[in-house]
Design a protein around this motif. Structure first.
Motif, PDB file in Angstrom:
ATOM      1  N   PHE A  33       0.916  -0.998  -0.250  1.00 38.12           N
ATOM      2  CA  PHE A  33      -0.106   0.110  -0.031  1.00 38.12           C
ATOM      3  C   PHE A  33       0.650   0.826  -0.272  1.00 38.12           C
ATOM      4  O   PHE A  33       0.275   2.341  -0.596  1.00 38.12           O
ATOM      5  CB  PHE A  33      -0.717   0.317   1.356  1.00 38.12           C
ATOM      6  N   LYS A  34       2.105   1.165   0.110  1.00 38.30           N
ATOM      7  CA  LYS A  34       2.675   2.324   0.057  1.00 38.30           C
ATOM      8  C   LYS A  34       4.126   2.120  -0.138  1.00 38.30           C
ATOM      9  O   LYS A  34       4.976   0.941  -0.708  1.00 38.30           O
ATOM     10  CB  LYS A  34       3.431   2.668   1.686  1.00 38.30           C
ATOM     11  N   GLY A  35       5.435   3.050  -1.420  1.00 39.19           N
ATOM     12  CA  GLY A  35       6.644   2.635  -1.767  1.00 39.19           C
ATOM     13  C   GLY A  35       7.361   2.747  -0.335  1.00 39.19           C
ATOM     14  O   GLY A  35       8.133   2.169  -1.001  1.00 39.19           O
ATOM     15  N   SER A  36       7.198   2.724   1.111  1.00 39.83           N
ATOM     16  CA  SER A  36       8.106   2.573   1.724  1.00 39.83           C
ATOM     17  C   SER A  36       7.268   2.397   3.070  1.00 39.83           C
ATOM     18  O   SER A  36       6.433   3.208   3.410  1.00 39.83           O
ATOM     19  CB  SER A  36       9.092   3.864   1.690  1.00 39.83           C
ATOM     20  N   ALA A  37       7.976   2.768   4.460  1.00 39.19           N
ATOM     21  CA  ALA A  37       7.608   1.938   5.423  1.00 39.19           C
ATOM     22  C   ALA A  37       7.136   3.472   5.726  1.00 39.19           C
ATOM     23  O   ALA A  37       5.901   3.321   6.360  1.00 39.19           O
ATOM     24  CB  ALA A  37       8.338   1.460   5.986  1.00 39.19           C
ATOM     25  N   ASN A  38       8.036   4.273   5.961  1.00 42.86           N
ATOM     26  CA  ASN A  38       7.145   6.264   5.859  1.00 42.86           C
ATOM     27  C   ASN A  38       6.562   6.743   4.904  1.00 42.86           C
ATOM     28  O   ASN A  38       6.234   7.951   4.935  1.00 42.86           O
ATOM     29  CB  ASN A  38       8.086   7.033   6.897  1.00 42.86           C
ATOM     30  N   GLY A  39       6.319   6.000   3.388  1.00 44.73           N
ATOM     31  CA  GLY A  39       5.914   6.478   2.870  1.00 44.73           C
ATOM     32  C   GLY A  39       3.674   6.649   2.889  1.00 44.73           C
ATOM     33  O   GLY A  39       3.417   6.995   3.937  1.00 44.73           O
ATOM     34  N   SER A  40       3.484   7.596   1.651  1.00 44.62           N
ATOM     35  CA  SER A  40       2.043   8.159   1.825  1.00 44.62           C
ATOM     36  C   SER A  40       1.601   6.238   1.237  1.00 44.62           C
ATOM     37  O   SER A  40       2.426   6.119   0.342  1.00 44.62           O
ATOM     38  CB  SER A  40       1.992   9.712   1.077  1.00 44.62           C
ATOM     39  N   VAL A  41       0.299   6.465   1.771  1.00 40.57           N
ATOM     40  CA  VAL A  41      -0.976   5.240   1.245  1.00 40.57           C
ATOM     41  C   VAL A  41      -1.188   5.728  -0.689  1.00 40.57           C
ATOM     42  O   VAL A  41      -1.657   6.461  -0.858  1.00 40.57           O
ATOM     43  CB  VAL A  41      -1.231   5.377   2.349  1.00 40.57           C
ATOM     44  N   GLN A  44     -12.711  12.702   5.144  1.00 41.29           N
ATOM     45  CA  GLN A  44     -11.407  12.857   5.258  1.00 41.29           C
ATOM     46  C   GLN A  44      -9.987  12.351   5.988  1.00 41.29           C
ATOM     47  O   GLN A  44     -10.542  13.614   7.616  1.00 41.29           O
ATOM     48  CB  GLN A  44     -11.946  14.669   5.249  1.00 41.29           C
ATOM     49  N   ARG A  45      -9.577  11.723   5.648  1.00 42.31           N
ATOM     50  CA  ARG A  45      -8.513  11.392   6.854  1.00 42.31           C
ATOM     51  C   ARG A  45      -7.269  11.003   5.920  1.00 42.31           C
ATOM     52  O   ARG A  45      -7.477   9.710   4.486  1.00 42.31           O
ATOM     53  CB  ARG A  45      -9.253   9.969   7.552  1.00 42.31           C
ATOM     54  N   ASP A  46      -5.776  11.541   5.388  1.00 40.67           N
ATOM     55  CA  ASP A  46      -4.986  10.442   5.141  1.00 40.67           C
ATOM     56  C   ASP A  46      -4.649   9.841   6.471  1.00 40.67           C
ATOM     57  O   ASP A  46      -4.602   9.168   7.363  1.00 40.67           O
ATOM     58  CB  ASP A  46      -3.689  11.520   5.811  1.00 40.67           C
ATOM     59  N   LEU A  47      -4.768   8.021   5.427  1.00 44.87           N
ATOM     60  CA  LEU A  47      -4.622   6.705   6.095  1.00 44.87           C
ATOM     61  C   LEU A  47      -2.963   6.012   6.377  1.00 44.87           C
ATOM     62  O   LEU A  47      -2.852   5.440   7.014  1.00 44.87           O
ATOM     63  CB  LEU A  47      -5.223   5.731   4.985  1.00 44.87           C
ATOM     64  N   SER A  48      -2.414   7.514   5.649  1.00 43.90           N
ATOM     65  CA  SER A  48      -0.897   6.503   6.221  1.00 43.90           C
ATOM     66  C   SER A  48      -0.339   6.273   7.005  1.00 43.90           C
ATOM     67  O   SER A  48       0.474   5.146   7.913  1.00 43.90           O
ATOM     68  CB  SER A  48       0.044   8.054   5.520  1.00 43.90           C
ATOM     69  N   PRO A  49      -0.924   6.994   8.528  1.00 42.42           N
ATOM     70  CA  PRO A  49      -0.400   6.863   9.593  1.00 42.42           C
ATOM     71  C   PRO A  49      -0.843   5.828  10.101  1.00 42.42           C
ATOM     72  O   PRO A  49      -0.371   4.608  10.986  1.00 42.42           O
ATOM     73  CB  PRO A  49      -1.072   8.164  10.801  1.00 42.42           C
ATOM     74  N   TYR A  50      -2.029   4.987   9.227  1.00 40.80           N
ATOM     75  CA  TYR A  50      -2.903   4.079  10.147  1.00 40.80           C
ATOM     76  C   TYR A  50      -2.402   2.461   9.406  1.00 40.80           C
ATOM     77  O   TYR A  50      -2.639   0.899   9.996  1.00 40.80           O
ATOM     78  CB  TYR A  50      -4.391   4.032  10.234  1.00 40.80           C
ATOM     79  N   LEU A  51      -2.227   2.662   8.143  1.00 40.53           N
ATOM     80  CA  LEU A  51      -1.667   1.257   6.918  1.00 40.53           C
ATOM     81  C   LEU A  51      -0.364   0.867   6.741  1.00 40.53           C
ATOM     82  O   LEU A  51       0.836   2.152   7.043  1.00 40.53           O
ATOM     83  CB  LEU A  51      -2.565   1.610   5.503  1.00 40.53           C
ATOM     84  N   GLU A  73       3.030  -0.750   5.424  1.00 44.42           N
ATOM     85  CA  GLU A  73       3.845  -0.890   4.121  1.00 44.42           C
ATOM     86  C   GLU A  73       3.242  -2.076   3.172  1.00 44.42           C
ATOM     87  O   GLU A  73       2.528  -1.612   1.869  1.00 44.42           O
ATOM     88  CB  GLU A  73       5.436  -0.680   3.969  1.00 44.42           C
ATOM     89  N   TYR A  74       2.846  -3.056   3.601  1.00 44.24           N
ATOM     90  CA  TYR A  74       2.447  -4.436   3.345  1.00 44.24           C
ATOM     91  C   TYR A  74       1.262  -4.554   4.003  1.00 44.24           C
ATOM     92  O   TYR A  74       0.808  -4.701   5.412  1.00 44.24           O
ATOM     93  CB  TYR A  74       2.977  -5.498   3.469  1.00 44.24           C
ATOM     94  N   MET A  75      -0.387  -4.714   3.545  1.00 41.67           N
ATOM     95  CA  MET A  75      -1.221  -4.654   4.237  1.00 41.67           C
ATOM     96  C   MET A  75      -2.309  -6.213   3.383  1.00 41.67           C
ATOM     97  O   MET A  75      -2.446  -6.699   2.627  1.00 41.67           O
ATOM     98  CB  MET A  75      -3.095  -3.881   4.392  1.00 41.67           C
ATOM     99  N   TYR A  76      -2.682  -7.252   4.556  1.00 43.39           N
ATOM    100  CA  TYR A  76      -3.530  -7.437   4.015  1.00 43.39           C
ATOM    101  C   TYR A  76      -5.069  -7.499   3.843  1.00 43.39           C
ATOM    102  O   TYR A  76      -5.580  -6.668   4.521  1.00 43.39           O
ATOM    103  CB  TYR A  76      -4.303  -8.996   5.195  1.00 43.39           C
TER     104      TYR A  76
END
Length: 565
Positions: A65-73, A219-226, A228-231
């Motif tokens: 879901f992200k390009g890196s562990a600290n990246g954006s979803v 309206q929410r940035d999901l990057s802090p919650y998801l 890098e890899y998710m099922y």
């Protein structure tokens, strides 16, 4: 309470949708746990009508879901068709949810109002990293639910960030209510726009086009919650009350819009029979018994008189229109077996007694034996003989094996036929596949004294194919003679496909003939289809994410078992 987890083979194909980046053909596995299972008609049930049960179904590999562990979803889109069926309209189990999770293991979750996702400890825990869209059918004060028929967006908790009563907006702005427990199939869209940090959820009946206005927006940035890899998958629970939760079709796409689902290709949803219907049936049964028995006696007498005059009414069936009739008249069979005398019996198979004859039956027997033992015969004639056998009607095909071997049909019976005792065209294809492998390999389907790897013919051929040496299984009487290696591989691979333990994966008889006559080519992913045999015979998952799981965009099929239906 939790059942053993299982791996179910499903097929995924690309669509003609325009997308960002390339599209890929690939086969993947779904991971199912708890009460989740795939019905024979292609319907995926997450939880059944038993109280205090839960089930989960997840795409087997984690998705990036992200390009890196600290990246954006990344942006993503998913849509699925579901149905919730209850025994009584006024009561229902707790509901189900579409889930994004860093793990597939929910064995510690509660089969209650926590929907099989959380328990009292993990609910509201920021370390959960779970984003879900709930379809809640019970109003729980603990989670501040708005009613017992709502859709909500959840983040690390079943207290929804936002929720709305189930329904959809028409184009004129009118809101139409929907009952989640109606048992009717409904379609839900979950779409995230990474540029706007906007998560939209849209619900509508499957016969209604997707509404322009979503039911819910967050309206929410999901990057802090998801992570890098998710099922990706589903979870449901029944609690004290009961309901059956079904998934009829599902698609997902990263960085684009998920392909829509064709309602005409979806399986039917089973319904609970209401008590008044059962009572009505009971009354009708009693009232019609007397007249029914009388009619049955009259019809039986008439049928007996008709059959006595004409032993068998010859009628062409649909399959015979294409290939021509391949049956024998009763009078011819009676003559060939000398009146079905016991002295003419060769043995007893799965379908009854097998007699020897003077008829074309013996010609078929000779043909099969000639193909098996005459190494001088060319492969073109070999395939022609197999194609002829493939056109036989199913009772003849199964009986043929008992006749040739004089030891019944052991080894030729498909798994579903051994369970139900009912023959079908699909069980015929299974027997034909075993015969093809048997003839090409010059050995019987089961060799009890052989090594463990060579005992079962189909498993042995599959293992050799996976090792890249499928020609190892070829009958030594054929080796060194004039034959086409390409044609031999065709027979071996098609034999594996026809003898697949899952009936829905086997080709129909018309396709078998087309493969043998080189009208169409075998599927490119045939080895992956054949490998499903390992899973169905106790294989375990590797736990390793294949290379394809990190490639975007990722596309699932619009129907779990669209192949073979």
């Amino acid at each position: 309470m939790y059942q053993l987890t299982m791996m179910l083979l499903l097929f995924f194909f690309p669509t003609n949708e325009v997308c960002q980046g390339p599209e890929f053909n690939f086969n993947e596995l779904l991971y199912a746990a708890g009460s989740a299972n795939l019905n024979s008609n292609g319907l995926f049930r997450i939880s059944n009508s038993t109280s205090q049960t839960m089930g989960q179904v997840f795409y087997n590999s984690p998705v990036q879901f992200k390009g890196s562990a600290n990246g954006s979803v990344h942006s993503f889109s998913s849509t699925f068709v579901f149905a919730i069926v209850t025994r009584y309209k006024t009561t229902s189990g707790n509901g189900m949810a579409f889930v994004l999770s860093p793990t597939r293991d929910f064995s510690n979750a509660d089969a209650t109002q926590y929907l099989g996702i959380f328990n009292t400890t993990t609910n509201r825990d920021p370390k959960s990293h779970i984003v879900a869209v709930e379809l809640d059918t019970v109003q729980s004060a603990e989670f501040d639910d708005i009613d017992n028929n709502h859709v909500g967006i959840d983040i690390n908790s079943l207290t929804s960030e936002t929720a709305a009563s189930a329904g959809y907006f028409q184009d004129d702005g009118t809101f139409r209510n929907l009952s989640l427990t109606s048992g009717d199939p409904m379609q839900l869209w979950v779409e995230y726009d990474s540029k706007q940090n906007l998560l939209n959820v849209t619900l509508h009946p499957i016969r209604v086009p997707k509404p322009k206005v979503p039911l819910l927006s967050l309206q929410r940035d999901l990057s802090p919650y998801l992570l890098e890899y998710m099922y990706i998958g589903f979870s449901s629970a029944t609690g004290q009350l009961t309901a059956s939760h079904y998934i009829l079709g599902w698609t997902f796409k990263m960085n684009g819009t998920a392909p829509n689902i064709d309602p005409s290709r979806l399986p039917k949803v089973p319904r609970f029979e209401q008590p008044w219907i059962r009572r009505t049936k009971g009354v009708l049964t009693i009232s019609l018994t007397t007249s029914g028995v009388t009619i049955l006696i009259i019809l039986s007498l008439g049928l007996w008189l008709f059959l006595k005059r004409k032993k068998l009414l010859e009628v062409l069936e649909d399959w015979e229109v294409q290939f021509g009739p391949h049956r024998f008249a009763y009078k011819d069979l009676r003559t060939a077996t000398k009146g079905f005398k016991d002295t003419e019996i060769l043995g007893k198979g799965g379908f009854g007694k097998v007699y020897k004859g003077t008829l074309p039956v013996s010609n078929i027997d000779i043909a099969v034996k000639r193909v098996s033992h005459d190494s001088r015969q060319g492969m073109r004639e070999f395939i022609a003989e197999i194609a002829t056998i493939g056109r036989l009607r199913h009772p003849n095909l199964v009986r043929l094996q008992g006749y040739c071997r004089h030891k019944g049909t052991f080894g030729y019976i498909s798994p579903e036929l051994s369970r139900t005792g009912k023959a079908s065209t699909s069980s015929d294809v299974f027997a034909l596949g075993v015969v093809m492998l048997e003839i090409a390999c010059g050995r019987r389907p089961i060799l009890s004294r052989a090594s463990q790897s060579e005992m079962v013919l189909t498993d042995w051929v599959l293992q050799c194919w996976e090792k890249g040496d499928i020609m190892q299984v070829l009958d030594q009487k054929i080796v060194g003679q004039d034959y086409s290696e390409e044609q031999v591989e065709l027979v071996l691979k098609l034999g594996l496909l026809c003898s697949h333990p899952v009936a829905a994966i086997r080709p129909n008889m018309s396709s078998v003939i087309q493969y043998l006559e080189n009208v169409v080519q075998l599927p490119h992913n045939l080895l992956d289809i054949a490998k499903a045999r390992e899973i169905l015979h106790g294989g375990t998952e590797s736990g390793v994410c294949p290379e394809s799981c990190s490639v975007a965009p990722l596309i699932f099929t619009e129907s779990f078992i669209s192949h073979g239906r």
